[in-house]
Design a protein around this motif. Structure first.
Motif, mmCIF file in Angstrom:
data_model
loop_
_atom_site.group_PDB
_atom_site.id
_atom_site.type_symbol
_atom_site.label_atom_id
_atom_site.label_comp_id
_atom_site.label_asym_id
_atom_site.label_seq_id
_atom_site.Cartn_x
_atom_site.Cartn_y
_atom_site.Cartn_z
ATOM 1 N N PHE A 285 -97.646 -87.814 36.096
ATOM 2 C CA PHE A 285 -96.539 -87.808 37.043
ATOM 3 C C PHE A 285 -96.925 -88.218 38.457
ATOM 4 C CE2 PHE A 285 -95.269 -84.670 33.825
ATOM 5 C CZ PHE A 285 -94.034 -85.192 33.471
ATOM 6 N N SER B 45 -79.021 -77.943 43.467
ATOM 7 C CA SER B 45 -79.557 -79.189 42.908
ATOM 8 C C SER B 45 -81.059 -79.325 43.120
ATOM 9 C CB SER B 45 -78.848 -80.395 43.524
ATOM 10 O OG SER B 45 -79.158 -80.507 44.898
ATOM 11 N N THR B 46 -81.647 -78.471 43.944
ATOM 12 C CA THR B 46 -83.083 -78.563 44.225
ATOM 13 C C THR B 46 -83.845 -77.395 43.613
ATOM 14 O OG1 THR B 46 -82.828 -77.414 46.349
ATOM 15 C CG2 THR B 46 -82.661 -79.825 46.360
ATOM 16 N N GLN C 254 -91.890 -80.657 32.524
ATOM 17 C CA GLN C 254 -90.881 -81.547 31.956
ATOM 18 C C GLN C 254 -90.069 -82.151 33.104
ATOM 19 O OE1 GLN C 254 -88.575 -79.169 29.267
ATOM 20 N NE2 GLN C 254 -90.274 -78.795 27.861
ATOM 21 N N ARG C 255 -90.025 -83.490 33.099
ATOM 22 C CA ARG C 255 -89.316 -84.186 34.183
ATOM 23 C C ARG C 255 -88.692 -85.469 33.647
ATOM 24 N NH1 ARG C 255 -92.881 -85.531 39.313
ATOM 25 N NH2 ARG C 255 -92.712 -83.253 39.507
ATOM 26 N N ARG C 256 -87.371 -85.540 33.715
ATOM 27 C CA ARG C 256 -86.620 -86.737 33.324
ATOM 28 C C ARG C 256 -87.034 -87.234 31.932
ATOM 29 N NH1 ARG C 256 -87.495 -87.672 38.847
ATOM 30 N NH2 ARG C 256 -89.289 -88.995 38.393
ATOM 31 N N GLY C 257 -87.088 -86.317 30.984
ATOM 32 C CA GLY C 257 -87.385 -86.677 29.601
ATOM 33 C C GLY C 257 -88.848 -86.878 29.286
ATOM 34 N N LYS C 258 -89.723 -86.648 30.233
ATOM 35 C CA LYS C 258 -91.155 -86.826 30.033
ATOM 36 C C LYS C 258 -91.855 -85.478 30.172
ATOM 37 C CE LYS C 258 -95.037 -89.663 31.669
ATOM 38 N NZ LYS C 258 -95.453 -90.678 32.681
ATOM 39 N N THR C 259 -92.891 -85.257 29.355
ATOM 40 C CA THR C 259 -93.592 -83.972 29.360
ATOM 41 C C THR C 259 -95.099 -84.193 29.415
ATOM 42 O OG1 THR C 259 -91.837 -82.938 28.039
ATOM 43 C CG2 THR C 259 -93.946 -81.795 28.141
ATOM 44 N N GLY D 121 -85.005 -80.322 39.618
ATOM 45 C CA GLY D 121 -84.663 -80.527 38.217
ATOM 46 C C GLY D 121 -85.824 -80.358 37.261
ATOM 47 N N ASP D 122 -87.038 -80.142 37.757
ATOM 48 C CA ASP D 122 -88.195 -79.950 36.879
ATOM 49 C C ASP D 122 -88.065 -78.632 36.105
ATOM 50 O OD1 ASP D 122 -89.318 -82.265 37.728
ATOM 51 O OD2 ASP D 122 -90.935 -81.356 38.888
ATOM 52 N N THR D 123 -88.654 -78.634 34.910
ATOM 53 C CA THR D 123 -88.788 -77.405 34.127
ATOM 54 C C THR D 123 -90.268 -77.178 33.858
ATOM 55 O OG1 THR D 123 -86.636 -77.676 33.049
ATOM 56 C CG2 THR D 123 -88.229 -76.239 31.980
#
Length: 399
Positions: A78, A179-180, A225-230, A251-253
């Motif tokens: 990332f 949103s943050t 996990q960020r925008r469909g990438k892990t 939006g990160d998990t």
């Protein structure tokens, strides 16, 4: 006639021992009964599994690439380790408050008879950035806010009001920022959503705000996990490598997950079964020691093998031709020769990975002894039957 009969008894007894296995005690059905009773059998030739694998000897060359445990990287996946924190634009769901200033009374928002009020401004009620990504400002209409910085939205409103208000100045305050936020889940003491600040938070910061780990760091993995990438990294590696402690973005998990690191040991090892790494990294030598070492009367020290799935990229570095393997992950059997004194040094440097399988082969002499024991048991049984026949004959004659 009786002599030929007595000579045939041992052969008959041996045949009965070998062919009447179904009469012997068993814990369950044997392989022949299972196969015979199956309605449908799906089998390969010679019962082969059919998985291609590579055989690699553990030596000085392989240790150059496998001498220490590899760690995944968040920085490589990332970025975000260097430079400043990410920008935090407004987003859908954010609650904001808009204040509009004019340079003097008598303008669009400040009446001429305002008197000695503390300032020439009005404060609009709090509002939420709607699903269309806009906010509403009197005389300016709907203003796009989603994905834009606070400064950009302020300038947009000022430009729209410039022809109607007296030198308008706009100040937008973020009351609550939905949103943050980032979500921190898994093996932390207080899983929660955490609101990011303009100062920027890194991964360890948000884990700390979630109460820290609830499991040992050596067995804990952190996935971003960020925008469909892990990407996943071991917590201890993250904590000990500052470059891996990257900034999180809206939006990160972040998933914190404890995984017991284990390996299996089979064959002529002192103990067979599953073993925990516990709170340490292990080498092949240490793993063998944990499993009771090699059985002196059974093991072949030249044939200590380890099963592992390895990326093609690593095998290419070792000079292994991987054209026959269609997938990016290749099954590999690593073979260590512990009869060679240098092999013990190699085993102490070869790093174990989670879910490795160690198998210690029996020596050829052990297999020979197994065969001789079977032959001996058969001949002993046959001799016993012959002796019983003779004793029975003599008893009959004595009558």
């Amino acid at each position: 006639m009786s002599g030929r009969f007595l000579l045939s008894v041992p052969l008959l007894a041996a045949g009965l021992v070998l062919t009447s296995c179904t009469s012997l005690p068993r814990a369950g059905a044997d392989d022949a009964a299972i196969e015979a009773g199956a309605a449908v059998t799906v089998s390969a030739k010679d019962h082969k599994v059919g998985i291609d694998y590579a055989l690699v000897d553990v030596n000085e060359t392989t240790l150059a690439y496998l001498g220490k445990a590899e760690s995944a990287s968040l920085l490589g996946g990332f970025g975000g380790g260097r430079g400043g924190p990410p920008e935090l634009p407004l987003g859908i769901g954010d609650v904001v408050q808009v204040a509009i200033f004019e340079s003097q009374s008598g303008g669009l928002f400040i009446p001429a008879d305002a008197g000695s009020r503390p300032g020439n401004f009005i404060t609009l009620p709090e509002q939420t950035v709607d699903r269309g990504g806009t906010i509403s400002v009197p005389y300016a209409g709907r203003v796009r806010a989603d994905g834009r910085s606070v400064e950009a939205v302020q300038r947009d409103i000022e430009d729209t009001l410039a022809s109607r208000a007296i030198e308008p100045q706009v100040l937008i305050t973020t009351v609550r920022s939905r949103s943050t936020q980032v979500a921190v889940l898994g093996d932390v003491r207080s899983p929660s959503k955490i609101e990011l600040s303009p100062a920027g938070e890194r991964i360890l910061d948000v884990i700390s705000q979630a109460g820290g780990l609830s499991s040992p760091g050596i067995e804990t993995y952190v996935s971003l996990q960020r925008r469909g990438k892990t990407a996943t990294v071991l917590y201890d590696h993250l904590a000990n490598t500052p470059a891996e402690n990257i900034y999180v973005a809206p939006g990160d998990t972040i998933l914190v997950n404890r995984e017991r690191r284990t390996y299996l040991a089979f064959g002529a090892a002192g103990l067979n079964g599953r073993f925990d790494f516990e709170e340490s990294d292990l080498s092949l030598g240490e793993a063998l020691g944990k499993a009771g070492g090699l059985l002196d009367g059974r093991a072949d020290p030249k044939q200590v093998v380890l099963y592992r799935v390895v990326p093609k990229e690593l095998l290419n570095k070792l000079g292994v031709h991987t054209d026959k393997f269609p997938k990016n992950e290749v099954p590999v059997i690593f073979r260590a020769n512990l009869r060679d004194p240098a092999g013990l040094f190699a085993a102490q440097q070869f790093a174990m990975h989670d879910k490795d399988i160690i198998y210690v082969s029996n020596s050829d002499s052990v297999e020979l002894l197994k065969f001789l024991n079977i032959v001996n048991s058969v001949t002993s049984t046959a001799a016993g039957v012959s002796s019983d026949v003779v004793e029975t004959r003599d008893a009959i004659r004595a009558m």
